[in-house]
Design a protein around this motif. Structure first.
Motif, short mmCIF file in Angstrom:
data_model
loop_
_atom_site.label_atom_id
_atom_site.label_comp_id
_atom_site.label_asym_id
_atom_site.label_seq_id
_atom_site.Cartn_x
_atom_site.Cartn_y
_atom_site.Cartn_z
N PHE A 63 0.81 -1.20 0.06
CA PHE A 63 -0.07 -0.07 -0.02
C PHE A 63 0.89 1.13 -0.10
N VAL A 64 1.74 1.25 0.81
CA VAL A 64 2.84 2.23 0.90
C VAL A 64 3.49 2.62 -0.52
N VAL A 65 3.94 1.39 -1.12
CA VAL A 65 4.61 1.80 -2.59
C VAL A 65 3.62 2.07 -3.61
N LEU A 66 2.40 1.55 -3.37
CA LEU A 66 1.47 2.15 -4.28
C LEU A 66 1.12 3.75 -4.03
N LEU A 67 1.07 4.16 -2.88
CA LEU A 67 0.87 5.48 -2.42
C LEU A 67 1.89 6.29 -2.99
N HIS A 68 3.22 5.77 -3.25
CA HIS A 68 4.42 6.51 -3.63
C HIS A 68 4.37 6.79 -4.95
N ILE A 69 3.87 5.54 -5.77
CA ILE A 69 3.80 5.46 -7.28
C ILE A 69 2.67 6.45 -7.69
N TRP A 70 1.43 6.48 -6.92
CA TRP A 70 0.53 7.43 -7.15
C TRP A 70 0.85 8.89 -7.26
N GLY A 71 1.73 9.12 -6.04
CA GLY A 71 2.01 10.44 -5.55
C GLY A 71 2.98 10.97 -7.00
N LYS A 72 3.82 10.18 -7.50
CA LYS A 72 4.65 10.68 -8.56
C LYS A 72 3.96 10.82 -9.80
N PHE A 73 2.81 10.09 -10.00
CA PHE A 73 1.96 10.38 -11.41
C PHE A 73 1.33 11.60 -10.99
N ARG A 74 0.60 11.62 -9.97
CA ARG A 74 -0.17 12.68 -9.76
C ARG A 74 0.62 14.32 -9.61
N ARG A 75 1.76 14.09 -9.27
CA ARG A 75 2.70 15.54 -9.03
C ARG A 75 3.18 15.88 -10.56
N GLY A 76 3.48 14.80 -11.14
CA GLY A 76 4.18 14.93 -12.73
C GLY A 76 3.35 15.57 -13.67
#
Length: 79
Positions: free
Chosen positions: A66-79
């Motif tokens: 879940f933490v890894v998915l949140l990190h990946i989602w955060g990178k796509f959302r910010r980028g």
């Protein structure tokens, strides 16, 4: 002058404190004496939530994913 009565007061207080403690137990070899206190948490009659090792492993792996998915989602959302 004044140091002699003071030292006897300290020694009598110490002997009184030692008398109040009662007989001292001789500690067992190594950490065997403290193992009794730790092991009572793992008995069946210990209070609290009973969770097996498999549940702990699965829940910890799910949390990591879940933490890894949140990190990946955060990178796509910010980028």
């Amino acid at each position: 002058g004044g140091s002699a009565p003071r030292s006897t007061a300290v020694s009598s207080a110490t002997s009184t404190a030692l008398r109040k403690r009662g007989p001292t137990r001789t500690p067992s070899r190594g950490a065997g004496g403290s193992q009794q206190g730790i092991l009572r948490f793992y008995t069946d009659e210990a209070p609290g939530l009973k969770v097996g090792p498999t549940a702990v492993l699965v829940l910890s792996l799910l949390f990591i994913a879940f933490v890894v998915l949140l990190h990946i989602w955060g990178k796509f959302r910010r980028g």
